[in-house]
Design a protein around this motif. Structure first.
Motif, PDB file in Angstrom:
ATOM      1  N   GLY A 180       3.072  -7.974   8.248  1.00 28.26           N
ATOM      2  CA  GLY A 180       4.320  -7.616   9.340  1.00 28.26           C
ATOM      3  C   GLY A 180       5.405  -6.582   8.841  1.00 28.26           C
ATOM      4  O   GLY A 180       6.442  -6.258   9.264  1.00 28.26           O
ATOM      5  N   THR A 181       4.976  -5.846   7.730  1.00 26.35           N
ATOM      6  CA  THR A 181       6.012  -4.853   7.231  1.00 26.35           C
ATOM      7  C   THR A 181       5.848  -3.387   7.925  1.00 26.35           C
ATOM      8  O   THR A 181       4.702  -3.283   8.683  1.00 26.35           O
ATOM      9  CB  THR A 181       5.694  -4.742   5.522  1.00 26.35           C
ATOM     10  OG1 THR A 181       4.561  -4.311   5.279  1.00 26.35           O
ATOM     11  CG2 THR A 181       6.104  -6.181   5.108  1.00 26.35           C
ATOM     12  N   SER A 182       6.714  -2.526   7.654  1.00 22.58           N
ATOM     13  CA  SER A 182       6.420  -1.205   7.727  1.00 22.58           C
ATOM     14  C   SER A 182       7.205  -0.110   6.732  1.00 22.58           C
ATOM     15  O   SER A 182       7.650  -0.822   5.844  1.00 22.58           O
ATOM     16  CB  SER A 182       7.104  -0.935   9.006  1.00 22.58           C
ATOM     17  OG  SER A 182       8.432  -1.096   9.129  1.00 22.58           O
ATOM     18  N   PRO A 233       5.870  -2.829  12.821  1.00 19.26           N
ATOM     19  CA  PRO A 233       5.713  -3.788  11.662  1.00 19.26           C
ATOM     20  C   PRO A 233       4.221  -4.158  11.751  1.00 19.26           C
ATOM     21  O   PRO A 233       3.811  -5.548  11.970  1.00 19.26           O
ATOM     22  CB  PRO A 233       6.392  -4.763  11.987  1.00 19.26           C
ATOM     23  CG  PRO A 233       6.804  -4.886  13.627  1.00 19.26           C
ATOM     24  CD  PRO A 233       6.667  -3.601  13.908  1.00 19.26           C
ATOM     25  N   TRP A 234       3.239  -3.475  11.354  1.00 22.17           N
ATOM     26  CA  TRP A 234       1.781  -3.721  11.488  1.00 22.17           C
ATOM     27  C   TRP A 234       1.004  -3.456  10.106  1.00 22.17           C
ATOM     28  O   TRP A 234       0.006  -3.619  10.127  1.00 22.17           O
ATOM     29  CB  TRP A 234       1.066  -3.327  12.666  1.00 22.17           C
ATOM     30  CG  TRP A 234       0.931  -1.662  13.003  1.00 22.17           C
ATOM     31  CD1 TRP A 234       1.500  -0.843  11.963  1.00 22.17           C
ATOM     32  CD2 TRP A 234      -0.039  -1.094  13.676  1.00 22.17           C
ATOM     33  NE1 TRP A 234       1.029   0.391  12.407  1.00 22.17           N
ATOM     34  CE2 TRP A 234       0.179   0.271  13.336  1.00 22.17           C
ATOM     35  CE3 TRP A 234      -0.863  -1.636  14.726  1.00 22.17           C
ATOM     36  CZ2 TRP A 234      -0.477   1.303  14.174  1.00 22.17           C
ATOM     37  CZ3 TRP A 234      -1.622  -0.934  15.331  1.00 22.17           C
ATOM     38  CH2 TRP A 234      -1.483   0.616  15.076  1.00 22.17           C
ATOM     39  N   GLY A 293       3.193   2.882  11.377  1.00 21.18           N
ATOM     40  CA  GLY A 293       3.869   2.070  10.315  1.00 21.18           C
ATOM     41  C   GLY A 293       5.210   2.792   9.645  1.00 21.18           C
ATOM     42  O   GLY A 293       5.836   2.072   9.368  1.00 21.18           O
TER      43      GLY A 293
END
Length: 195
Positions: A95-97, A90-91, A85
């Protein structure tokens, strides 16, 4: 002692993942699977009004991974999840990182919590409902002990505002997650006859 009795008793230090045939492929698959499960569960994300931290399945997955895989594999799974991440996969929740998010402290807390609950599972904490309840509550407390202060620093919130935004709205959901784990893991041991 009869053979039937010997085979129905779990070996000391055994976690559920140890019931699979041992191999390097198993070890890699378990670590990758633990990271993937956590990443998938993070996508079950519901925004919380007034909080930059959403409700996700991520904390439950991280504690389940640690308990089912043990401390070392749980740590490696959550470390892989965090590092991927950070690198841009994007997990994380929604869906951010990256590390800039206000909820990244919870991910660091999950890394520690997964290791602790995994160590407790090796001592039999996943075999009964009451011990499992204590294990899950301790794991959740560790996640908040790291996540809430990180939230305060990342957002400039006061300690009381960070508690109100990053702890209080999640207590009921976490109690439900703990109750689910209390039923799932001891039941899994009963089903495999390794009580």
């Amino acid at each position: 002692m009869s053979t039937a009795t010997a085979t129905s008793t779990a070996r000391p230090g055994e976690v559920l993942a140890d019931l699979l045939p041992a191999s390097r492929v198993r070890e890699v698959a378990l670590v990758l699977g633990g990271a993937a499960l956590t990443g998938l569960a993070a996508q079950l994300s519901i925004p919380v009004p007034g909080s930059p931290v959403p409700v996700t399945g991520q904390t439950f997955a991280a504690l389940l991974v640690g308990t089912a895989l043990g401390a070392r594999r749980g740590f490696l799974s959550l470390a892989l999840y965090a590092l991927a991440g950070i690198a841009g996969m994007p997990w994380f929740a929604g869906g951010t990182s990256g590390v800039a998010g206000a909820s990244f402290g919870y991910i660091l807390g999950m890394l520690v919590a997964s290791t602790v609950v995994g160590a407790l599972a090796r001592r039999g904490a996943d075999r009964s409902v009451l011990r499992m309840a204590g294990t899950m509550l301790l794991g959740e407390a560790i996640i908040y002990a790291v996540g809430v202060p990180y939230l305060a620093v990342a957002t400039g919130m006061s300690a009381s505002a960070a508690i109100a935004a990053g702890l209080t709205p999640f207590l009921i959901g976490d109690a439900l997650k703990a109750a689910l784990a209390m039923g799932v893991l001891p039941t899994a041991w009963k089903l495999v006859g390794k009580r």
